[in-house]
Design an enzyme around this catalytic site. Structure first.
Site, short mmCIF file in Angstrom:
data_model
loop_
_atom_site.label_atom_id
_atom_site.label_comp_id
_atom_site.label_asym_id
_atom_site.label_seq_id
_atom_site.Cartn_x
_atom_site.Cartn_y
_atom_site.Cartn_z
N ASN A 44 6.01 -2.02 -7.93
CA ASN A 44 6.41 -1.95 -6.37
C ASN A 44 7.65 -2.53 -7.43
OD1 ASN A 44 4.86 -4.04 -6.35
ND2 ASN A 44 6.03 -4.37 -4.30
N GLU A 57 3.99 3.39 -6.22
CA GLU A 57 3.21 4.77 -6.41
C GLU A 57 3.87 5.48 -7.18
OE1 GLU A 57 3.63 2.69 -3.98
OE2 GLU A 57 1.56 3.76 -2.92
N CYS A 86 1.98 4.76 1.22
CA CYS A 86 3.18 4.65 2.22
C CYS A 86 2.98 6.12 3.30
CB CYS A 86 4.31 4.13 2.85
SG CYS A 86 5.38 3.97 1.73
N CYS A 89 5.91 7.13 -0.31
CA CYS A 89 4.75 8.17 -1.05
C CYS A 89 3.53 9.75 -0.73
CB CYS A 89 3.96 6.82 -1.77
SG CYS A 89 4.99 5.82 -2.12
ZN LIG Z 1 5.10 3.52 -0.28
#
Ligand SMILES: [Zn+2]
Length: 126
Positions: A44, A57, A86, A89
């Site tokens: 991230n 991701e 999430c 993603c």
């Molecule tokens: Zn995500």
């Protein structure tokens, strides 16, 4: 699970160390396995302008697509709490079909899921 993904899990754990998450302090690493056996990692990357950040991701997916890959077997995602991808993603990954989704937390607890289970009836205009 059809096969062992130990190398993929290890790659996701290592990728977490590159996380840029000074705002949330929530580091995530992902490792995406292409059907031809190559592993692409991502972490991230946050921004002071929060919507600008990118999830691990999608970071891994961008690396793989940039290398010409379009078919994937699995993605492993590591975080302290073992979060699943999430919604954004899930949809981004669903663009390339179903795959195994393996989440791992800091205690080593794994969850083996499939993307189609995480995102049934994914949006698809085709
Ligand atoms: Zn995500």
């Amino acid at each position: 699970m059809a096969e062992s993904f130990n190398d993929l899990i290890e790659a996701a754990i290592i990728a977490t160390k590159n996380s840029y998450s000074p705002y949330s302090h929530f580091s995530v690493g992902a490792a995406l396995l292409s059907r031809d056996g190559k592993i692409y990692t991502g972490c991230n990357v946050e921004s002071v302008s929060f919507p600008v950040g990118i999830c691990a991701e999608q970071s891994a997916l961008a690396a793989a697509v940039n290398d010409g890959k379009r078919k994937f077997t699995a993605i492993a995602i590591y975080s302290d709490s073992g979060v699943t991808p999430c919604g954004k993603c899930r949809q981004a990954l669903a663009e390339f079909g179903d795959m195994w989704v393996i989440t791992i937390d800091s205690k080593g607890v794994k969850k083996d899921l499939t993307l189609s289970k995480l995102l049934p009836d994914a949006f698809n205009k085709i």
